[in-house]
Design an enzyme around this catalytic site. Sequence first.
Site, PDB file in Angstrom:
ATOM      1  N   SER A 186       7.399 -25.429  58.178  1.00 20.91           N
ATOM      2  CA  SER A 186       6.558 -26.100  57.182  1.00 20.91           C
ATOM      3  C   SER A 186       5.358 -25.212  56.818  1.00 20.91           C
ATOM      4  CB  SER A 186       6.114 -27.460  57.719  1.00 20.91           C
ATOM      5  OG  SER A 186       5.619 -28.282  56.683  1.00 20.91           O
ATOM      6  N   ASP A 327      11.818 -30.067  55.169  1.00 21.95           N
ATOM      7  CA  ASP A 327      10.788 -29.639  56.107  1.00 21.95           C
ATOM      8  C   ASP A 327      11.346 -29.226  57.479  1.00 21.95           C
ATOM      9  OD1 ASP A 327       8.572 -29.404  57.778  1.00 21.95           O
ATOM     10  OD2 ASP A 327       7.477 -30.980  56.747  1.00 21.95           O
TER      11      ASP A 327
END
Length: 533
Positions: A186, A327
């Site tokens: 991320s 993510d």
Amino acid sequence: MANSRFSLMSRAQKKMDRDMQQASSYEQWHELAQNHDRQTGAELWRKKPESGLYDSANISLRLQRLRKLRKKGDDNALLFALNEGIHGNMEGMGKSALYQKAKCGTKLLIEEYIDEICESLTHLAPRRLQSVPWADRIEFFQRASHCYGRSALMLSGGGTLGYFHFGVLKALIEQELCPVVISGASAGAFVAAVVGTRTDSEYLALFEDNYLARELTSNNADIKIGIGMAKKIDMRGIKREMARHIPDMTFLEAYEKTGRSINITISPAEPRQTSRLLNHIASPNVTIRSAVLASSAVPGIFPPVQLEARDVEGKIKPYLPSRRWIDGSVSQDLPAKRLARMYGVNHFVVSQVLPGLGREDSLKPGMRKIVSDASIAATKQVVRGCLDFVQHRARVGPRLATAIEAVNALIDQQFKADVNIVPGFGDTRLADILRTLDEDEMVKLMAAGERATWPRLPIIDTTTRIGRTLDGILHEFEVDEAHWLRTAPQTEAAMKADAAVRKTRRGKPAAKTRRSKRAAAVIDMKAASRTRA
């Protein structure tokens, strides 16, 4: 009177702690840390070899033996002595408790012993050394490196708070302690990409006159991010902004330029798919920009992302066209197991920005800690059991199935490592995860990363010194990564597989190995230097 003295000492110690937290450079911090150790008695503790935490007597004997053999020039005996064991926790000297007493390091005996091992390794490294055969030393260094392992830096996710990692990397690179293997998920993936596409000098230049902070806060595309905006978000604008910070490179091209092994984690957008760790080994042609976009695609905020790769003609094409990714923190915020398998990593440094995660245990070993660990494990099992029941006994749609698998993955994750770098701010900063920062706030966040790293530098230096020495020696020995693989003994199964491949080819000539121009130039240069030596 005793209480008065204790109160004065306590106030003085608190003042020293505050001064260290407000230091403007590592040199200033280290000077304050030395004074702290003198005032608290930690300096005397470092000088005293004895401790119940490790076998000081045996370490002392081995230190004396190595020094004697090296100074005597008995290289064969020195190699034999080193062969008896090179590993991070020899005689207990790798225990974390040994690195928590003093600010400036651990027992001087341990540091002297590690220094002597490194000096002995360096002494045996030159090819011109005649006392021990060249082949025997290569075999020893490769075996020692395999047994000792290497270190990796893992950068957690955390939205805007992830810019904290920039300060962590600045502190590590300035002291030449940054591991070669770096992973990011991320927000951590974005930071890993920035450092992974730049040399040390190029990365440090980003901090001159607050250039990086200004660039990160300019938001030229006027991008607005928020929960529920996945369908409205301007992905073209985000790609343009990302192009300003991350060069147009594949994982292999970045590795060839910097020598850093950058790893970016991504999670599947569909159920029954597995997460991936992208790097120059497993996915050399994947573009780093698309990997960062995928790893940063927070569900509900960004749409799932398709990966891209560069083909042999240099054109950008879809990579795994039927798959979309989200993510990386959802499934593997800190991919320790995969890094261990791929690179032989057994020592991890984590920069964790989410408040409450990655902190050292506050409970000492005992019944309370046993009960606490057992209750946490039991809670995880109950939650996992409930999720499995819902998934297998009820009709679950694709979105809910993906969400259930994501929760299961989060439950299984570990958020602590051998060395944990955590920010000083508390839970109140969670509200800043998606907030846009101004330049001053960005500078302060990066400075917080530096200050959080300085107290961990002594332990990182000590625990990684042998591994860094072995890596440096092997870098001089080997032409490239494939050199060792080509010369390694093959198992019977491997030889049978090779024979089957040759039979399948039906006499066709062997395919030539494709290398980039830069990789070929580096290999030719190293081969020429080896010939001259």
